[in-house]
Design a protein around this motif. Structure first.
Motif, PDB file in Angstrom:
ATOM      1  N   UNK A   1      22.972  18.473-121.158  1.00 57.33           N
ATOM      2  CA  UNK A   1      22.005  18.172-122.220  1.00 57.33           C
ATOM      3  C   UNK A   1      21.943  16.663-122.496  1.00 57.33           C
ATOM      4  N   UNK A   2      23.128  16.019-122.515  1.00 58.37           N
ATOM      5  CA  UNK A   2      23.142  14.553-122.707  1.00 58.37           C
ATOM      6  C   UNK A   2      22.469  13.865-121.528  1.00 58.37           C
ATOM      7  N   UNK A   3      22.751  14.373-120.340  1.00 49.34           N
ATOM      8  CA  UNK A   3      22.203  13.737-119.143  1.00 49.34           C
ATOM      9  C   UNK A   3      20.677  13.781-119.126  1.00 49.34           C
ATOM     10  N   UNK A   4      20.110  14.929-119.428  1.00 47.26           N
ATOM     11  CA  UNK A   4      18.651  15.056-119.377  1.00 47.26           C
ATOM     12  C   UNK A   4      17.976  14.374-120.567  1.00 47.26           C
ATOM     13  N   UNK A   5      18.652  14.362-121.712  1.00 51.90           N
ATOM     14  CA  UNK A   5      18.076  13.709-122.888  1.00 51.90           C
ATOM     15  C   UNK A   5      17.924  12.203-122.659  1.00 51.90           C
ATOM     16  N   UNK A   6      18.930  11.579-122.008  1.00 54.76           N
ATOM     17  CA  UNK A   6      18.905  10.136-121.777  1.00 54.76           C
ATOM     18  C   UNK A   6      18.467   9.775-120.351  1.00 54.76           C
ATOM     19  N   UNK A   7      18.092  10.797-119.559  1.00 57.74           N
ATOM     20  CA  UNK A   7      17.646  10.563-118.186  1.00 57.74           C
ATOM     21  C   UNK A   7      18.704   9.812-117.377  1.00 57.74           C
ATOM     22  N   UNK A   8      19.931  10.320-117.419  1.00 57.99           N
ATOM     23  CA  UNK A   8      21.041   9.700-116.698  1.00 57.99           C
ATOM     24  C   UNK A   8      21.110  10.228-115.276  1.00 57.99           C
ATOM     25  N   UNK A   9      21.758   9.465-114.406  1.00 59.72           N
ATOM     26  CA  UNK A   9      21.725   9.808-112.988  1.00 59.72           C
ATOM     27  C   UNK A   9      22.925  10.624-112.518  1.00 59.72           C
ATOM     28  N   UNK A  10      23.986  10.776-113.350  1.00 64.76           N
ATOM     29  CA  UNK A  10      25.074  11.664-112.925  1.00 64.76           C
ATOM     30  C   UNK A  10      25.841  12.201-114.134  1.00 64.76           C
ATOM     31  N   UNK A  11      26.655  13.205-113.873  1.00 66.11           N
ATOM     32  CA  UNK A  11      27.363  13.895-114.948  1.00 66.11           C
ATOM     33  C   UNK A  11      28.451  13.025-115.579  1.00 66.11           C
ATOM     34  N   UNK A  12      29.136  12.223-114.767  1.00 62.93           N
ATOM     35  CA  UNK A  12      30.261  11.456-115.300  1.00 62.93           C
ATOM     36  C   UNK A  12      29.793  10.415-116.313  1.00 62.93           C
ATOM     37  N   UNK A  13      28.635   9.811-116.072  1.00 61.16           N
ATOM     38  CA  UNK A  13      28.087   8.866-117.042  1.00 61.16           C
ATOM     39  C   UNK A  13      27.753   9.587-118.348  1.00 61.16           C
TER      40      UNK A  13
ATOM     41  N   UNK B   1      22.603   2.182-128.043  1.00 64.17           N
ATOM     42  CA  UNK B   1      22.132   3.465-128.563  1.00 64.17           C
ATOM     43  C   UNK B   1      21.610   3.303-129.996  1.00 64.17           C
ATOM     44  N   UNK B   2      20.550   4.022-130.305  1.00 65.08           N
ATOM     45  CA  UNK B   2      19.987   3.993-131.656  1.00 65.08           C
ATOM     46  C   UNK B   2      20.764   4.956-132.556  1.00 65.08           C
ATOM     47  N   UNK B   3      20.620   4.835-133.871  1.00 64.80           N
ATOM     48  CA  UNK B   3      21.281   5.796-134.782  1.00 64.80           C
ATOM     49  C   UNK B   3      20.894   7.238-134.489  1.00 64.80           C
ATOM     50  N   UNK B   4      19.639   7.470-134.124  1.00 65.92           N
ATOM     51  CA  UNK B   4      19.215   8.825-133.788  1.00 65.92           C
ATOM     52  C   UNK B   4      19.908   9.330-132.530  1.00 65.92           C
TER      53      UNK B   4
END
Length: 740
Positions: free
Chosen positions: A216-228, A242-245
């Protein structure tokens, strides 16, 4: 070398071409960006110096006050790269401000500062610990090169590494090298030129029960791998971009899934070291002989001894102080005389307001910048040699236990001691303190140490009121008084640090983890680069502030309200002309030149009194009168803010009013000064009050400029100025009122 062979051949050439195209797409018109990262004492700085030479510059990481060193390296005749020297760290779980900039840089793949790949420096003699950081960086999805540094030290310790086997296990290029001597640099450049677009390797996979939260974190922030994404969950509170939201979203997820960061981090570290042990099992062989104790350990028995270690350290400090104080005097005099000669040459051939601005404002300010260069160069030369040899690490270890009781740590010792020579390079040397709280406290209290610029002030005033008599048959009372002033400043610094320890609230815990590097001969190229970098930083950063304030002070002391200075000058000349006419004719000839010179000094003093600076002195007089000071001392307090030595020159001009021209020394002029009742003006109470004021007051504008340079803002310089001025005022008031 085996490390060079990994990316050569047809596949390597294709990867290199694809890499250059990818880099051009991500950073149009920009250089290839390469980040150097590694454990402390892994040789990262030596490697940076070898790659960039003098093509270096210092700036700030975006949004923070930590310095970033960058440089340009010519990897191949066709390819140049920007090298970023990141602070040393043991892992990607940061504990200090310096380490946080690494995560902020490496977590934000969309940042313009994001590196194309990383070069990880590792100490070959302690490979197991260094590979922890390597595996974490690899799992972030960063193409990497492993620079296996200090191979000579590993061999001396009986550590034999099979480079080919280790390279096969890790799946990345490995370059064995000795960065201090430049061995392996050419091979590293070849591999770096081929690395862009190279495939990445992975060593650790998060537990299955964490995957729903991670995805969920990965797709929300459009990250390229799970470890990040896992690191976002660990450190979302401290990720600057990162913003407060965004933080609220991650916090909600971690609470929903019961994520415990401390326990997960500990388990990850255990799993990684299990994997590292397996990797090293067949690639590294260690042969140790207990009878051949390492040379560094034998030296440590003496240099860190609970008695001899401190005696040796104080002997080294004495040598350092003597060098900075005595050896720098000759080049400082040459610089001072050179600036004075240029001033004299210009004033002899030209005149006018612009010439006065150039000579008394610009060149005087420039001289105030340049004259510090010998002290800065010598101080940092000594510090660089102590660091290169490995002795500085032992000093900080010994002093940490003592200094920590007062809110400092072991690395605060060098700035405090070198502050006796000059606060400017002393404050700059506090850069070596990693912990933000300890560094700020050290910078804040260092100016309380009496610098060499105060010696003329101390000498003149002590000579006025302290008898020249022996003490205990071997000491001079004036010398004892001078030592007492230095000790007063030292205890004030220590007690101020102790108070700040309680007043300075921060959530950052102060840890002191020190790894002893082996003793070695310094590399003089690195020492030279350090000297050049520190001198450039001072001249082009703090120097700009010093020059600007010097020009401002010149304007205030030169100009006044319209007609006021001219009227004062006319009044003095009329009075002097009447006095000259009233003297017997026989006295005119032998004293004619002296009388004229005295007249000019009186005119200068009258114009100074009626300048804007003089007006400030009169405005300041009601405030400083409880300390025993008058408006004349008020002007000296203002002008000496440019540099403490200016005090002597200022009072030499001001107290020439009404004095016999045969009195040549400042001390004689001050001794002859009378108050309104005709009594000596500089009584013991007034002189001691002024001495105490100068012990505690802010040293000079150069110190404020250095504090501004090191803290990247005006908050701490202004607080420093307010605190030291308040301390000086209250202490001076107590001394004067107690003695009158």
């Amino acid at each position: 070398m085996a490390g060079v062979e990994l990316l050569t051949g047809r596949a390597g050439a294709s990867a290199s071409a694809l890499a250059l195209e990818t880099a051009a797409t991500r950073h149009p018109g920009a250089l290839t960006r390469i980040a150097l990262i590694g454990n402390p004492n892994s040789g990262k700085t030596s490697l940076f110096n070898q790659l960039t030479g003098l093509n270096q510059k210092v700036g700030n990481f975006p949004g923070v006050t930590v310095d970033r060193k960058t440089g340009v390296s010519q990897l191949t005749p066709q390819l140049r790269a920007e090298i970023i020297d990141l602070p040393g760290t043991y892992s990607l779980y940061p504990k200090s401000l310096d380490e946080k900039v690494i995560t902020d840089l490496l977590y934000d793949r969309g940042s313009a500062q994001y590196p194309d790949f990383v070069v990880i420096t590792a100490d070959a003699s302690n490979l197991r610990r260094n590979l922890l950081l390597f595996t974490q960086l690899a799992d972030l999805g960063l193409p990497a090169v492993l620079a296996l540094n200090m191979m000579d030290v590993a061999e001396q310790h009986g550590v034999h590494i099979d480079i080919a086997a280790l390279q096969q296990e890790l799946g990345v290029p490995i370059i064995p090298m000795n960065a201090r001597k430049g061995i392996g640099i050419a091979a590293l450049k070849i591999v770096m030129a081929q690395m862009l677009g190279a495939p990445t390797v992975h060593f650790y996979e998060p537990e299955d029960e964490l995957l729903p939260m991670i995805r969920q974190i990965r797709y929300y922030f459009n990250l390229h791998n799970d470890y990040l994404a896992l690191h976002y969950a660990h450190q979302y509170r401290h990720i600057g971009f990162l913003s407060p939201d965004d933080r609220a979203y991650i916090q909600e997820l971690t609470e929903k899934y019961g994520f415990e960061p401390t326990a997960r981090q500990a388990q990850e570290t255990i799993d990684r070291y299990t994997l590292i042990n397996h990797i090293l099992l067949n690639a590294v062989e260690v042969t140790r002989t207990e009878r051949n104790e390492p040379y560094s350990n034998r030296l440590d028995r003496v240099l860190t001894h609970k008695v001899w270690g401190y005696l040796i350290f104080f002997a080294v400090l004495f040598l350092l102080f003597q060098a900075v104080f005595a050896w720098a005097s000759y080049p400082m005099e040459l610089i001072d005389e050179g600036v004075a000669w240029i001033n004299s040459l210009i004033q002899t051939n030209f005149n006018g307001p612009l010439v006065s601005l150039l000579t008394e404002g610009v060149l005087a300010g420039l001289g105030g910048v340049l004259i510090f260069i010998p002290q800065i160069a010598l101080l940092f030369a000594f510090i660089a040699v102590l660091e290169e040899t490995g002795y500085m690490a032992r000093v900080t270890f010994m002093m940490d236990r003592i200094m920590r009781k007062f809110g400092l740590n072991g690395k605060s010792v060098v700035p405090l001691i070198s502050g006796v020579a000059c606060a400017v390079p002393a404050i700059m040397s506090a850069r070596t303190i990693e912990n933000w709280k300890d560094r700020i406290i050290t910078i804040f209290v260092t100016p309380l140490m009496s610098c060499s610029a105060r010696i003329p002030v101390y000498t003149v005033l002590i000579g006025l009121v302290v008898p020249d008599v022996p003490v205990l048959g071997i000491f001079n009372l004036r010398g004892v008084a001078l030592m007492g002033l230095y000790l007063l400043g030292f205890f004030a610094a220590i007690l101020s640090a102790w108070a700040m320890k309680f007043l300075l609230k921060t959530t950052e815990r102060s840890y002191f983890i020190m790894e002893f590097p082996v003793y070695r001969w310094p590399r003089w190229k690195n020492v030279g680069l350090t000297i050049v970098e520190k001198v450039k930083t001072f001249v082009f950063q703090a120097g700009k502030v010093i020059l600007a304030i010097s020009i401002l002070l010149w304007v205030l002391a030169t100009y006044g309200p319209p007609g006021k200075q001219e009227g004062a000058e006319q009044q003095v000349r009329t009075e002097r002309q009447r006095l000259e006419q009233a003297q017997p004719a026989a006295t005119h000839t032998p004293t004619e030149n002296t009388f004229a010179d005295e007249t000019e000094r009186l005119v200068a003093s009258a114009k100074l009194e009626n300048s804007y600076a003089g007006m400030f002195g009169h405005v300041l007089e009601p405030v400083i009168r409880p300390l025993g000071f008058d408006w004349k001392i008020g002007i000296a307090l203002i002008t000496s803010f440019a540099a403490r030595e200016v005090f002597v020159g200022t009072i030499s001009t001001i107290y020439s009013v009404g004095q016999d021209a045969t009195q040549q020394t400042v001390q004689q002029k001050l001794s002859a000064e009378r108050d309104e009742q005709g009594n000596p003006f500089f009584t013991p109470a007034r002189a001691m009050s002024l001495l105490v004021f100068y012990v505690f007051a802010m040293q000079c504008m150069s110190t404020l400029a250095a504090t501004y340079r090191e803290t990247k803002g005006w908050k701490w310089p202004l607080l420093q100025l307010i605190y030291m001025t308040g301390l000086a005022y209250v202490s001076s008031l107590l001394v004067y009122q107690a003695m009158v």
